[in-house]
Design a protein around this motif. Sequence first.
Motif, PDB file in Angstrom:
ATOM      1  N   LYS A   1       0.812  -1.212   0.000  1.00 43.58           N
ATOM      2  CA  LYS A   1       0.000   0.000   0.000  1.00 43.58           C
ATOM      3  C   LYS A   1       0.851   1.270   0.000  1.00 43.58           C
ATOM      4  CE  LYS A   1      -3.576  -2.389   2.607  1.00 43.58           C
ATOM      5  NZ  LYS A   1      -4.254  -2.513   3.926  1.00 43.58           N
ATOM      6  N   GLN A   2       2.093   1.165   0.462  1.00 46.25           N
ATOM      7  CA  GLN A   2       2.969   2.332   0.494  1.00 46.25           C
ATOM      8  C   GLN A   2       3.690   2.568  -0.823  1.00 46.25           C
ATOM      9  OE1 GLN A   2       5.511   1.631   3.870  1.00 46.25           O
ATOM     10  NE2 GLN A   2       3.844   1.863   5.354  1.00 46.25           N
ATOM     11  N   LEU A   3       3.546   1.646  -1.761  1.00 43.71           N
ATOM     12  CA  LEU A   3       4.137   1.841  -3.078  1.00 43.71           C
ATOM     13  C   LEU A   3       3.404   2.954  -3.821  1.00 43.71           C
ATOM     14  CD1 LEU A   3       4.551  -1.889  -4.202  1.00 43.71           C
ATOM     15  CD2 LEU A   3       6.368  -0.366  -3.407  1.00 43.71           C
ATOM     16  N   ALA A   4       4.054   3.514  -4.832  1.00 49.94           N
ATOM     17  CA  ALA A   4       3.400   4.516  -5.666  1.00 49.94           C
ATOM     18  C   ALA A   4       2.178   3.893  -6.331  1.00 49.94           C
ATOM     19  CB  ALA A   4       4.372   5.031  -6.720  1.00 49.94           C
ATOM     20  N   PRO A   5       1.103   4.652  -6.502  1.00 50.02           N
ATOM     21  CA  PRO A   5      -0.120   4.098  -7.121  1.00 50.02           C
ATOM     22  C   PRO A   5       0.160   3.456  -8.471  1.00 50.02           C
ATOM     23  CG  PRO A   5      -0.578   6.247  -6.188  1.00 50.02           C
ATOM     24  CD  PRO A   5       0.907   6.046  -6.073  1.00 50.02           C
ATOM     25  N   GLU A   6       1.022   4.073  -9.282  1.00 52.02           N
ATOM     26  CA  GLU A   6       1.327   3.506 -10.595  1.00 52.02           C
ATOM     27  C   GLU A   6       1.985   2.130 -10.474  1.00 52.02           C
ATOM     28  OE1 GLU A   6       2.298   6.423  -9.519  1.00 52.02           O
ATOM     29  OE2 GLU A   6       1.188   7.894 -10.719  1.00 52.02           O
ATOM     30  N   THR A   7       2.844   1.976  -9.458  1.00 51.42           N
ATOM     31  CA  THR A   7       3.515   0.687  -9.246  1.00 51.42           C
ATOM     32  C   THR A   7       2.519  -0.375  -8.804  1.00 51.42           C
ATOM     33  OG1 THR A   7       5.540   1.861  -8.615  1.00 51.42           O
ATOM     34  CG2 THR A   7       5.382  -0.469  -8.029  1.00 51.42           C
ATOM     35  N   GLN A   8       1.607   0.003  -7.900  1.00 54.62           N
ATOM     36  CA  GLN A   8       0.579  -0.943  -7.461  1.00 54.62           C
ATOM     37  C   GLN A   8      -0.291  -1.382  -8.627  1.00 54.62           C
ATOM     38  OE1 GLN A   8      -1.612   0.140  -3.828  1.00 54.62           O
ATOM     39  NE2 GLN A   8      -0.135   1.769  -3.485  1.00 54.62           N
ATOM     40  N   GLN A   9      -0.704  -0.439  -9.442  1.00 53.65           N
ATOM     41  CA  GLN A   9      -1.555  -0.759 -10.594  1.00 53.65           C
ATOM     42  C   GLN A   9      -0.823  -1.641 -11.587  1.00 53.65           C
ATOM     43  OE1 GLN A   9      -2.291   3.234 -11.828  1.00 53.65           O
ATOM     44  NE2 GLN A   9      -3.573   3.717 -10.051  1.00 53.65           N
ATOM     45  N   PHE A  10       0.423  -1.318 -11.866  1.00 59.20           N
ATOM     46  CA  PHE A  10       1.204  -2.108 -12.822  1.00 59.20           C
ATOM     47  C   PHE A  10       1.397  -3.533 -12.310  1.00 59.20           C
ATOM     48  CE2 PHE A  10       5.135  -3.729 -14.643  1.00 59.20           C
ATOM     49  CZ  PHE A  10       5.010  -3.403 -15.982  1.00 59.20           C
ATOM     50  N   GLY A  11       1.765  -3.679 -11.034  1.00 60.47           N
ATOM     51  CA  GLY A  11       1.991  -5.008 -10.481  1.00 60.47           C
ATOM     52  C   GLY A  11       0.738  -5.863 -10.494  1.00 60.47           C
ATOM     53  N   ALA A  12      -0.389  -5.288 -10.065  1.00 60.76           N
ATOM     54  CA  ALA A  12      -1.650  -6.037 -10.056  1.00 60.76           C
ATOM     55  C   ALA A  12      -2.051  -6.430 -11.469  1.00 60.76           C
ATOM     56  CB  ALA A  12      -2.751  -5.220  -9.392  1.00 60.76           C
ATOM     57  N   ALA A  13      -1.867  -5.523 -12.419  1.00 62.77           N
ATOM     58  CA  ALA A  13      -2.251  -5.800 -13.808  1.00 62.77           C
ATOM     59  C   ALA A  13      -1.401  -6.924 -14.393  1.00 62.77           C
ATOM     60  CB  ALA A  13      -2.108  -4.538 -14.652  1.00 62.77           C
TER      61      ALA A  13
END
Length: 245
Positions: free
Chosen positions: A102-114
């Motif tokens: 959750k502390q990762l940048a939003p773009e990183t979270q979105q990219f990883g989940a995708a």
Amino acid sequence: MSYQWNWAVFTQPSAVGDGGTYGDWMVAGLKMTVSVSLSAWIIALVVGCLMGVLRTVPSKGLQRLATGYVELLRNIPLLVQLFIWYFIIPELLPTRWGDAIKQLAPETQQFGAAVICLGLFTSARVCEQVRAGIQSLPIGQTRAALALGLSLPQAYRFVLLPMAFRLVVPPLTSEFLNIFKNSAVCSTIGLLELAAQGRQLVDYTAKPYESFIAVTLMYLLINVLVMALMHLLERKVKVPGYMGS
């Protein structure tokens, strides 16, 4: 038709003042789509091939494990799986791991989940292609490999898989194309891939036709390149008697 076409919109500076143009938005979306799709394809190939092999081994337990994996992922819609990976999985992980995500940048979270979602979703389909390729081979190949003194893992590695992979290049091409098209779903979690950038451009410029014609042409470009590369691969690895000239 009273619509005023304006293809120069792609050269205009963006309204957000980031120093780029609307055309740069489209290029950024194209890069994101390609990055997500290629990363997910690596996961799909590795996991799909492993599960495809497990579906053909003599062990009933391993067969059931791989079958359960395939049935689970193929029967849950891609969009639902994407929401699970992005919203739910971080909450189910141990607190330390979940907080770190959750502390990762939003773009990183979105990219990883995708990437993870697309990769695993496609791996279930790749698994079936690999399984079908292995089972299409004459049983005599397996028996001959074992008769030569090869272990079962060696028979898969040196005899069955090299042949099966050559036979399943055409269906794998279809899955490779699908992963690029399925990446458009990732815009639902905020990932600014190609389709999302097209919608964003419409919001800022009120030019829907130019925006989505450009998006369509970019997807067509990706598909043409993928089909050309896979066709060359198919011709290079074809096996006489198994695939057309």
